[in-house]
Each structure stands twice: as structure tokens, then as C-alpha cells.
Design a protein around this motif. Structure first.
Motif, PDB file in Angstrom:
ATOM      1  N   LEU A  74       0.377  -9.989   2.045  1.00  0.00           N
ATOM      2  CA  LEU A  74      -1.024  -9.675   1.771  1.00  0.00           C
ATOM      3  C   LEU A  74      -1.660  -8.950   2.955  1.00  0.00           C
ATOM      4  N   GLY A  75      -1.304  -9.374   4.168  1.00  0.00           N
ATOM      5  CA  GLY A  75      -1.825  -8.690   5.357  1.00  0.00           C
ATOM      6  C   GLY A  75      -1.379  -7.247   5.428  1.00  0.00           C
ATOM      7  N   PHE A  76      -0.085  -6.989   5.132  1.00  0.00           N
ATOM      8  CA  PHE A  76       0.424  -5.621   5.127  1.00  0.00           C
ATOM      9  C   PHE A  76      -0.316  -4.761   4.099  1.00  0.00           C
ATOM     10  N   ILE A  77      -0.535  -5.333   2.928  1.00  0.00           N
ATOM     11  CA  ILE A  77      -1.233  -4.588   1.871  1.00  0.00           C
ATOM     12  C   ILE A  77      -2.656  -4.247   2.298  1.00  0.00           C
ATOM     13  N   LEU A  78      -3.356  -5.210   2.924  1.00  0.00           N
ATOM     14  CA  LEU A  78      -4.723  -4.970   3.378  1.00  0.00           C
ATOM     15  C   LEU A  78      -4.767  -3.905   4.465  1.00  0.00           C
ATOM     16  N   VAL A  79      -3.777  -3.937   5.390  1.00  0.00           N
ATOM     17  CA  VAL A  79      -3.719  -2.916   6.440  1.00  0.00           C
ATOM     18  C   VAL A  79      -3.536  -1.536   5.833  1.00  0.00           C
ATOM     19  N   LEU A  80      -2.636  -1.426   4.839  1.00  0.00           N
ATOM     20  CA  LEU A  80      -2.402  -0.133   4.186  1.00  0.00           C
ATOM     21  C   LEU A  80      -3.649   0.350   3.454  1.00  0.00           C
ATOM     22  N   PHE A 107      -6.782  -0.477   4.128  1.00  0.00           N
ATOM     23  CA  PHE A 107      -7.811  -0.129   5.104  1.00  0.00           C
ATOM     24  C   PHE A 107      -7.512   1.216   5.760  1.00  0.00           C
ATOM     25  N   GLY A 108      -6.207   1.454   6.062  1.00  0.00           N
ATOM     26  CA  GLY A 108      -5.828   2.742   6.644  1.00  0.00           C
ATOM     27  C   GLY A 108      -6.110   3.900   5.700  1.00  0.00           C
ATOM     28  N   GLY A 109      -5.805   3.708   4.411  1.00  0.00           N
ATOM     29  CA  GLY A 109      -6.096   4.749   3.425  1.00  0.00           C
ATOM     30  C   GLY A 109      -7.574   5.002   3.285  1.00  0.00           C
ATOM     31  N   LEU A 110      -8.371   3.914   3.365  1.00  0.00           N
ATOM     32  CA  LEU A 110      -9.823   4.071   3.274  1.00  0.00           C
ATOM     33  C   LEU A 110     -10.373   4.852   4.460  1.00  0.00           C
ATOM     34  N   ARG A 111      -9.868   4.536   5.667  1.00  0.00           N
ATOM     35  CA  ARG A 111     -10.321   5.267   6.858  1.00  0.00           C
ATOM     36  C   ARG A 111      -9.943   6.731   6.780  1.00  0.00           C
ATOM     37  N   LEU A 112      -8.723   7.018   6.308  1.00  0.00           N
ATOM     38  CA  LEU A 112      -8.298   8.411   6.159  1.00  0.00           C
ATOM     39  C   LEU A 112      -9.171   9.141   5.152  1.00  0.00           C
ATOM     40  N   GLY A 113      -9.513   8.471   4.056  1.00  0.00           N
ATOM     41  CA  GLY A 113     -10.386   9.087   3.061  1.00  0.00           C
ATOM     42  C   GLY A 113     -11.771   9.371   3.611  1.00  0.00           C
TER      43      GLY A 113
END
Length: 215
Positions: free
Chosen positions: A24-30, A32-38
Motif C-alpha cells: 500500500l505504501g508503494f502504491i501511495l508513493v507512485l 503521489f509521484g504521478g500527481l506531482r508530475l501532473g
């Protein structure tokens, strides 16, 4: 025996919980990273759109005002000099303003990119033409009026250049300064540079009235 087997399958083990939490932590990191990139991509696109809108506002404003340049000559001066002074980042001229601005008629006007601690903005000053005026120095005390309402915080510099003959009958050439006492420039070129180093393609303004129609 059957009771013990059912109890062993009644919940998750500690290892299973740890693995689930890690995934779940890995999924949240991914995510969040996609959101920041967007968000960064959106900010970049929005900045480009803002720059485009700023330049369009500058171009529209300059074109509208400079096209109304009028071939006025100073009264009471030797040879009745042409009332037009073009510099690299400032131009002073006489314009025929519509009645919706003030009372209309002929006005002294100047356009300049002014720098201050608050940023950069396009300043337009004007005042009515009278027979007692012999140069543009009175515009320094004229009230400032921002017709376009444009704060040019993203614009670093503006270059103005002028097309006209070299001498009375020379070949046409571009110059950073126009001081002819007998004619207006044929064309006025405006170049805009942003604070990030990007330069907008040049645009050219042609005064509507030629020097032959002198008041």
C-alpha cells in the motif's frame, strides 16, 4: 482438531499485514509521484499560456496605438520638425485618438517599458496637443494612464526599431533610433523578450497615415 484448524484461518498473520502495508505504501508513493508530475506539467503549460496571453496583449496594445501615429509638425520651430522620436525601448509620437478616450483629437503620446522594484509594466502617457508645444519633454509631467491594464512581470525587455531611408533618398534600413525631422518611419518593429530568455517572434506596425498628409 477441526476447531483449531478453523481458528488458524480466522484472520491475517503479522507477516501478511506487513506485506499489505508495504504494498500500500508503494502504491501511495507512485500515486503521489504521478500527481506531482501532473501538477508540474500543468504549471509549465499554464506558464506558457500566460506568456502567450501577455505577448498578445502587448502586441494588440502597441499595434492599436502606433497605427494611429499622425504626421504632426511642431509649430514655431525651424522647418516645422516632425513630432516623432523613436528610441530603442521608448517611442514618442502624436496620435489621433478616438473620442472614447478623453475628448478625442490629437494627443502627444509615449510608450515605454518601465522598470521598477515591483516589476515591469507598459506605461502610456498622453496629453492634448497645443500650439505652444515644441517637443515631448512635457510628457514627463503628464498623468500616467494604463489603457491595457497590463503588468508585464514576465517581460524582460522590448526592442523598438524603425524602417526608413538612410538620408532623404537612401536605401531603406532598420535603425534603433528615429530622429528624422521631415518624415515618419515606414514601419515600426517590436521585439519582446521574456525574463526566462524566450524571445517572441517580431511583429511590425505600419502607421496608417503617411508623411504626405501633414497638418
Amino acid at each position: 482438531m477441526n476447531c483449531r484448524r478453523r481458528q488458524s484461518h480466522a484472520g491475517f498473520t503479522l507477516l501478511e499485514l506487513l506485506i499489505s502495508i508495504t504494498l500500500l505504501g508503494f502504491i501511495l508513493v507512485l500515486l503521489f509521484g504521478g500527481l506531482r508530475l501532473g501538477i508540474r506539467s500543468w504549471d509549465t503549460v499554464q506558464q506558457r499560456v500566460d506568456n502567450l496571453n501577455t505577448v498578445r496583449a502587448v502586441e494588440s496594445f502597441l499595434r492599436r496605438e502606433m497605427e494611429m501615429t499622425y504626421p504632426y509638425r511642431w509649430k514655431g520651430t525651424p522647418e516645422q520638425r516632425m513630432a516623432f522620436l523613436g528610441e530603442r525601448n521608448k517611442v514618442s509620437f502624436v496620435a489621433q485618438l478616438p473620442s472614447r478616450i478623453g475628448t478625442g483629437g490629437l494627443y502627444l503620446a509615449s510608450l515605454e517599458l518601465e522598470r521598477s522594484s515591483k516589476g515591469r509594466r507598459l506605461v502610456w502617457r498622453y496629453m492634448p496637443v497645443t500650439g505652444q508645444l515644441h517637443d515631448f519633454s512635457v510628457l514627463d509631467q503628464a498623468q500616467e494612464m494604463v489603457l491595457a491594464g497590463t503588468e508585464l512581470g514576465t517581460v524582460d525587455d522590448i526592442w523598438l526599431s524603425y524602417l526608413g531611408p538612410e538620408g532623404e533618398k537612401g536605401q531603406l534600413r532598420w535603425a534603433d533610433r528615429w530622429e528624422s525631422t521631415t518624415r515618419l518611419p515606414s514601419l515600426i518593429r517590436i521585439q519582446v523578450k521574456f525574463s526566462n530568455g524566450v524571445e517572441w517572434p517580431d511583429f511590425v506596425v505600419a502607421p496608417k497615415l503617411s508623411s504626405e498628409f501633414v497638418r
